[in-house]
Design an enzyme around this catalytic site. Sequence first.
Site, PDB file in Angstrom:
ATOM      1  NE  ARG A  52      -2.014  -0.159   3.879  1.00  8.94           N
ATOM      2  CZ  ARG A  52      -3.412   0.181   4.999  1.00  8.94           C
ATOM      3  NH1 ARG A  52      -4.313   0.059   4.668  1.00  8.94           N
ATOM      4  NH2 ARG A  52      -2.669  -0.990   5.343  1.00  8.94           N
ATOM      5  CE  LYS A 150       0.813 -18.300  12.587  1.00  9.75           C
ATOM      6  NZ  LYS A 150       1.401 -19.380  14.261  1.00  9.75           N
ATOM      7  CE  LYS A 184      10.816 -23.075  13.301  1.00 15.28           C
ATOM      8  NZ  LYS A 184      12.084 -22.530  13.599  1.00 15.28           N
ATOM      9  CG  HIS A 242       3.601 -23.339  13.699  1.00 16.27           C
ATOM     10  ND1 HIS A 242       4.345 -23.245  12.670  1.00 16.27           N
ATOM     11  CD2 HIS A 242       3.260 -22.675  14.670  1.00 16.27           C
ATOM     12  CE1 HIS A 242       3.294 -22.153  12.194  1.00 16.27           C
ATOM     13  NE2 HIS A 242       3.485 -21.611  13.825  1.00 16.27           N
ATOM     14  CE  LYS A 340       1.704 -15.522  22.222  1.00  9.52           C
ATOM     15  NZ  LYS A 340       2.866 -15.443  21.431  1.00  9.52           N
TER      16      LYS A 340
HETATM   17  P1  NAD Z   1       2.013  -5.685   8.665  1.00  8.21           P
HETATM   18  O1  NAD Z   1       1.029  -5.214   8.871  1.00  8.21           O
HETATM   19  O2  NAD Z   1       3.501  -5.855   9.039  1.00  8.21           O
HETATM   20  O3  NAD Z   1       2.618  -5.506   6.436  1.00  8.21           O
HETATM   21  C1  NAD Z   1       1.087  -6.154   6.067  1.00  8.21           C
HETATM   22  C2  NAD Z   1       1.414  -5.340   4.178  1.00  8.21           C
HETATM   23  O4  NAD Z   1       0.150  -5.689   3.802  1.00  8.21           O
HETATM   24  C3  NAD Z   1       2.077  -4.613   4.477  1.00  8.21           C
HETATM   25  O5  NAD Z   1       3.068  -4.229   2.935  1.00  8.21           O
HETATM   26  C4  NAD Z   1       1.366  -3.026   3.993  1.00  8.21           C
HETATM   27  O6  NAD Z   1       1.189  -2.145   2.960  1.00  8.21           O
HETATM   28  C5  NAD Z   1       0.581  -4.450   2.995  1.00  8.21           C
HETATM   29  N1  NAD Z   1      -1.134  -3.945   2.911  1.00  8.21           N
HETATM   30  C6  NAD Z   1      -1.970  -3.835   3.937  1.00  8.21           C
HETATM   31  N2  NAD Z   1      -2.988  -3.194   3.429  1.00  8.21           N
HETATM   32  C7  NAD Z   1      -3.284  -2.808   2.246  1.00  8.21           C
HETATM   33  C8  NAD Z   1      -3.935  -2.911   1.123  1.00  8.21           C
HETATM   34  N3  NAD Z   1      -5.448  -2.531   1.090  1.00  8.21           N
HETATM   35  N4  NAD Z   1      -3.736  -3.501  -0.143  1.00  8.21           N
HETATM   36  C9  NAD Z   1      -2.463  -3.156  -0.760  1.00  8.21           C
HETATM   37  N5  NAD Z   1      -1.457  -4.072   0.739  1.00  8.21           N
HETATM   38  C10 NAD Z   1      -1.682  -3.309   1.924  1.00  8.21           C
HETATM   39  O7  NAD Z   1       2.148  -7.069   8.848  1.00  8.21           O
HETATM   40  P2  NAD Z   1       3.430  -8.836   8.711  1.00  8.21           P
HETATM   41  O8  NAD Z   1       2.906  -9.017  10.060  1.00  8.21           O
HETATM   42  O9  NAD Z   1       3.959  -8.349   7.855  1.00  8.21           O
HETATM   43  O10 NAD Z   1       2.297 -10.408   8.313  1.00  8.21           O
HETATM   44  C11 NAD Z   1       1.542 -10.192   6.787  1.00  8.21           C
HETATM   45  C12 NAD Z   1       0.696 -11.708   7.097  1.00  8.21           C
HETATM   46  O11 NAD Z   1       1.035 -12.773   7.576  1.00  8.21           O
HETATM   47  C13 NAD Z   1      -0.014 -11.352   8.241  1.00  8.21           C
HETATM   48  O12 NAD Z   1      -1.146 -12.432   7.778  1.00  8.21           O
HETATM   49  C14 NAD Z   1      -0.298 -11.972   9.342  1.00  8.21           C
HETATM   50  O13 NAD Z   1      -1.075 -12.679  10.120  1.00  8.21           O
HETATM   51  C15 NAD Z   1       1.342 -13.245   8.914  1.00  8.21           C
HETATM   52  N6  NAD Z   1       2.023 -13.672   9.070  1.00  8.21           N
HETATM   53  C16 NAD Z   1       3.173 -12.675   9.889  1.00  8.21           C
HETATM   54  C17 NAD Z   1       3.837 -13.201  10.626  1.00  8.21           C
HETATM   55  C18 NAD Z   1       5.077 -12.146  11.360  1.00  8.21           C
HETATM   56  O14 NAD Z   1       5.829 -12.671  11.916  1.00  8.21           O
HETATM   57  N7  NAD Z   1       5.347 -10.621  11.436  1.00  8.21           N
HETATM   58  C19 NAD Z   1       4.659 -14.878  11.013  1.00  8.21           C
HETATM   59  C20 NAD Z   1       3.098 -15.177  10.692  1.00  8.21           C
HETATM   60  C21 NAD Z   1       1.861 -14.907   9.473  1.00  8.21           C
END
Ligand code: NAD
Length: 493
Positions: A52, A150, A184, A242, A340
């Site tokens: 975004r 997930k 892993k 997991h 946790k």
């Molecule tokens: P985040 O909020 O940090 O990043 C989200 C990304 O999506 C950003 O690049 C943002 O620009 C983009 N985005 C959000 N709304 C948008 C829209 N309307 N149009 C276009 N782009 C849009 O999220 P994150 O922590 O990176 O997580 C991403 C996904 O991965 C989530 O589903 C989260 O549950 C999953 N996830 C994250 C982690 C983690 O460690 N962060 C681990 C496992 C799973």
Amino acid sequence: MTLSTSSANRKPVFVLVGGTGDLALRMLWPSLAMLDQDGFLDKDLRIISVAREAVDRPAFVERVRAAVQKRIGADLEATTLDQFLPRLSHIALDASDPQWGAKLKAELGEVEALNVVYFLSVSPSLFKPICEHLESAGLSKAPNRVIIEKPLGRDLASSKVINDSVAHAFDEARTFRIDHYLGKETVQNLLALRFANTVFEPLWNAQSIDHVQVTVSETVGTGDRLGYYDDYGALRDMVQNHLLQLVCLLAMEPPSNFNADALRDEKVKVLRSLKPITADTVRDVTARGQYGPGFAEGKQVAGYEAEKGSPSNTETYVAIKAEIANWRWAGTPFYLRTGKTLPSRTTEVVIQFRPVPHSIFGSAAQPNRLVIRLQPDEDIKLTVMNKAPGLSADGMQLQPLDLSLSLQSAFDGNGDKPPRRRIAYERLILDALNGNNAAFVRRDEVEAAWAWVDGISAAWAEAYPKPQIYPAGTNGPMSAYMLLDRDHRVWND
Ligand code: NAD
């Protein structure tokens, strides 16, 4: 799925949707850069970030550079980023923009000549609109593939909605569902250990194994994920994916070959063999906990409800006695636990073998134990009984001897540097680029796991609505200890 020759002739592109997000910066960009460093990326591979935020290319590249340097540190070679960063571009697109697909298509160029992998690192609520954009712009046709992660729903019904919306654009063979545990090294090694040796498999059953423990403990609380977490809890957040994936690899029958469907056919049979947990049994075979005030990671913790600012029945700890109703495992429970604000960050599988049928050494002969550690270090250790060296006036003395089967010990002593410990996403991204989905989760696996987990959620709602409070920084609620105590067993703490 394996790539056909015609798709191999197309130019490869990796599209990272959500390229500015937390997961991308902490894990995905560093993984891609390290694949490049190790020569695994096609020289023509282009990588396009879509998110975004409007960020110009120099600023975006700087963000990725900093993220890779921070994550990889000393293992990053001087020339890696010079080779990697020129592959990158970034476009700002909001998923609500009806022109999303057309704009991405313009960036991609001649789609028929491309072989595209899309990684949707965004909230699952965006999977549907993004897949619709990809489909309507003609960007989702074979051989193009999609990687998703997930949370794939919070129950069976919502997971079906997500899977259906992705399935409309990508058939199952081109849908790569990540469970990063499957990337892993030690988890992959489980397959090698079980199916590339003859010494373990004849013992790998209820006749020789007393029980199995799977522990995933975290020292952190819910932190800034509390908003998300409160709607999920430990059962949905950790067990459904997991822990059950580990159970599958531990308990599955030997597949007839190493292809993706043969493996996943056997995994799904394990999930379907899990004995349902009902309101009648749930208080005996599960423990629910929520952290209260305490002291974790060297800091005072106010407690989950205080952090949330309102009452909550969400569990931050769960322990389950899981039983697999088949010939191999009947009578050998799999005890699962995750939580946790616990004292240590550990992911560990313990295979507890039965005692010798008749001990000529009395109680000194302890049963064998195989401990497979994924965190904090990756290690496989087999405890065998051994004669204590030397003389003793009391006759022969025994002592347990730990045999380490880890890669680290294979390299110790001969001067070789052990291999770098890879980020789990490196292997998974490489497999997706190569069209190999053996280490990804098939739809029927996700749904069978949800079906079992939904049964526990429903049983809790009826018969066990309130989690037991445990002080932050301790090993979880008393009920988790009672769970094993009732079976005359103890957790491997
Ligand atoms: P985040 O909020 O940090 O990043 C989200 C990304 O999506 C950003 O690049 C943002 O620009 C983009 N985005 C959000 N709304 C948008 C829209 N309307 N149009 C276009 N782009 C849009 O999220 P994150 O922590 O990176 O997580 C991403 C996904 O991965 C989530 O589903 C989260 O549950 C999953 N996830 C994250 C982690 C983690 O460690 N962060 C681990 C496992 C799973």
